[in-house]
Design an enzyme around this catalytic site. Structure first.
Site, PDB file in Angstrom:
ATOM      1  CD  GLU A  46      -3.060  -1.251   2.035  1.00  0.00           C
ATOM      2  OE1 GLU A  46      -4.085  -1.666   1.897  1.00  0.00           O
ATOM      3  OE2 GLU A  46      -2.980  -0.297   3.165  1.00  0.00           O
ATOM      4  CD  GLU A  77      -3.987  -6.148   2.540  1.00  0.00           C
ATOM      5  OE1 GLU A  77      -4.892  -5.304   3.272  1.00  0.00           O
ATOM      6  OE2 GLU A  77      -3.009  -6.033   2.707  1.00  0.00           O
TER       7      GLU A  77
HETATM    8  C1  BG6 Z   1      -4.596  -2.957   4.977  1.00  0.00           C
HETATM    9  C2  BG6 Z   1      -3.368  -3.512   5.308  1.00  0.00           C
HETATM   10  O1  BG6 Z   1      -4.811  -1.380   4.858  1.00  0.00           O
HETATM   11  O2  BG6 Z   1      -5.773  -3.112   5.402  1.00  0.00           O
HETATM   12  C3  BG6 Z   1      -3.405  -4.366   6.153  1.00  0.00           C
HETATM   13  O3  BG6 Z   1      -2.331  -3.770   4.299  1.00  0.00           O
HETATM   14  C4  BG6 Z   1      -4.391  -4.153   7.221  1.00  0.00           C
HETATM   15  O4  BG6 Z   1      -2.158  -4.558   7.100  1.00  0.00           O
HETATM   16  C5  BG6 Z   1      -5.725  -4.156   6.436  1.00  0.00           C
HETATM   17  O5  BG6 Z   1      -4.458  -5.121   8.289  1.00  0.00           O
HETATM   18  C6  BG6 Z   1      -7.056  -4.205   7.300  1.00  0.00           C
HETATM   19  O6  BG6 Z   1      -6.991  -2.921   8.010  1.00  0.00           O
HETATM   20  P1  BG6 Z   1      -7.368  -2.982   9.467  1.00  0.00           P
HETATM   21  O7  BG6 Z   1      -6.922  -1.598   9.726  1.00  0.00           O
HETATM   22  O8  BG6 Z   1      -8.827  -3.499   9.543  1.00  0.00           O
HETATM   23  O9  BG6 Z   1      -6.594  -4.146  10.045  1.00  0.00           O
END
Ligand code: BG6
Length: 479
Positions: A181, A378
């Site tokens: 990211e 993701e």
């Molecule tokens: C992304 C990141 O922004 O979202 C992860 O690459 C992160 O590291 C994921 O865990 C989900 O976000 P969060 O804050 O719900 O863990």
């Protein structure tokens, strides 16, 4: 005809700092993630004027130190991934296990041994490793003593780290990403650039300089990787948030176009096309920065041009809406970027606006702009799971979220998009990045651990576990 191509990479994703634990074991150094306090105050603390990366164990808890003890239990976890039929597993290599402070010249062999074992365990189960070289866990020493990525010296340190892991694993790991990211620094440079307000993270010039240094570092990793083994696929990785104008007012449309260019496309334009985009001067100028003020050499630009990425990895959780005309529009939370409430969408318990159609739009936007393969590395729903008395967890809300997003992916593939794979986030429950909570869960596998660190750490299967297993077994036919 199946909806997804043969060989589609179904799997799951994690990051070292959010699940490994063992934060000081076997020579590991302290990373920026290790000094981020747990709880909803996390971003507030990191974003405050006086935060200086100090650890304060009397005041805060640090859930990343223990993670879910994957460091000791990775074999059990990977066996569960294999049981779901994972074709691939995305994880990151903690920089601080390999170079504890970041500026050493010799790597820590014990750290490498851990990843030898982790990668071999994946391969034993026919799971293709997908490695993020740097995922929000740079050595703390580089953030504190060097001021983070705005300092050009970091290029050399990252290059050394990348070279060590690329050389060691090039015959075992085909898929790589250079920075997680990278565009998130736009709003929050602490995680990916190691810069907070007290070290210049509030100054946009520093953010752009840091990006430039990361672009150079990323191209160096691509060059090293391709020279070692031309088969390696090395990608960039961004947060993508489909962005809508709140209405048809051209003024709002224009603001939306700018947000798209600046947040979604600036980094990818450089890393995929090898050139700073045409809107760079305007984007910088509007924030009082001149491109000529940055430390950029002709060699840098030539390197960036020559060593572009092979694919675009991106995270997609939510979309965003923009208005510059409605002063009292409801602000909403989001994945490192906010926006205003979109009346057509529902939000997760953490306020992230759920939008499967937005994923189809994202895939089309990215593919039409770059004609480069895409990898959704993701996606998922952070939710509170309830364990029933008999131990079962009925996470139908998660199944529903994922099903709708996979349907959108299938539609995008039918639109002609070249999509390589899908690794939903936090395939096993882990520590949240934005809030350091355990209770914000994404996994198919439940981990018995609460926000205060209590629990047995036992793993158990949620309802979504069997559901996702079937999705993979049928290559996305059975949703
Ligand atoms: C992304 C990141 O922004 O979202 C992860 O690459 C992160 O590291 C994921 O865990 C989900 O976000 P969060 O804050 O719900 O863990």
């Amino acid at each position: 005809m199946t909806k997804f191509p043969k060989g589609f990479l179904w799997g799951g994703a994690t990051a070292a700092n959010q699940l490994e634990g063992g934060y000081d074991r076997d020579g590991k150094g302290i990373s920026v993630a290790d000094v981020m306090p747990g709880g909803k105050i996390r971003f507030q603390v990191l974003g405050s004027e006086d935060f200086d990366w100090s650890l304060d164990q009397d005041k805060y808890i640090y859930p990343n130190h223990r993670g879910i003890e994957h460091y000791d239990r990775f074999k059990e976890d990977i066996a569960l991934f294999a049981e779901m039929g994972f074709k691939c597993y995305r994880f990151s290599i903690a920089w601080t296990r390999i170079f504890p402070k970041g500026d050493e010249t010799t790597p820590n062999e014990a750290g490498l041994k851990f990843y030898d074992a982790l990668i071999d365990e994946c391969l034993k189960h026919d799971i293709e490793p997908v490695v993020t070289i740097s995922h929000y866990e740079m050595p703390l020493h580089l953030a504190k003593e060097y001021g983070g990525w705005k300092n050009r010296q970091l290029i050399e340190f990252y290059e050394r780290f990348a070279k060590v892991v690329l050389e060691r694993y090039q015959s075992k790991v085909k898929y790589w990403m250079t920075f997680n990211e990278i565009n998130s620094a736009f709003h929050f440079p602490a995680l990916s650039q190691g810069m907070v307000k007290s070290t210049g993270g509030g100054d946009f010039k520093n953010i752009v300089q840091a990006w430039h240094n990361q672009f150079v570092a990323s191209s160096k990793a691509v060059k090293i990787g391709h020279e070692l083994n031309p088969d390696l696929q090395i990608g960039c990785m961004i947060i993508y948030a489909t962005t809508y104008s709140i209405d048809a007012n051209p003024v709002n449309q224009l603001a939306t176009m700018k947000q798209n260019q600046e947040f979604n496309f600036f980094c990818t334009d450089v890393q995929v096309r090898g050139e700073y985009p045409a809107f760079t001067d305007r984007m910088l100028g509007e924030r009082g920065v001149a491109f000529s003020d940055l430390e950029i050499t002709d060699e840098d630009l030539a390197l960036i041009k020559e060593h572009t990425v092979d694919y675009i990895g991106f995270s997609y959780y939510m979309s965003s809406a923009v208005t510059v005309t409605e002063e009292d529009a409801d602000e909403v939370a989001g994945n490192l970027l906010g926006g205003v409430r979109n009346p057509f969408l529902e939000a997760s318990a953490w306020g992230w606006q759920i939008d499967p159609e937005g994923l189809r739009l994202a895939l089309n936007e990215l593919y039409n702009r770059y004609q480069t393969p895409l990898f959704i590395v993701e996606n998922g729903l952070g939710a509170i799971d309830e364990v029933k008395e008999d131990g079962t967890i009925e996470d139908d809300y998660r199944i529903d979220y994922l099903r709708r997003h996979i349907e959108a992916m299938a539609d995008a593939v039918a639109d002609g998009v070249d999509l390589m794979g899908y690794t939903p986030w936090g395939c096993i429950d882990l520590v949240s990045a934005s809030t350091g909570e355990m209770s914000k869960r994404y996994g198919f596998i439940y981990v018995d651990l609460d926000d205060e660190g209590n629990g047995t750490l036992d793993r158990s299967k949620k309802k979504s576990f069997d559901w996702y297993k079937e999705v993979i077994a049928t290559n996305g036919e059975q949703l």
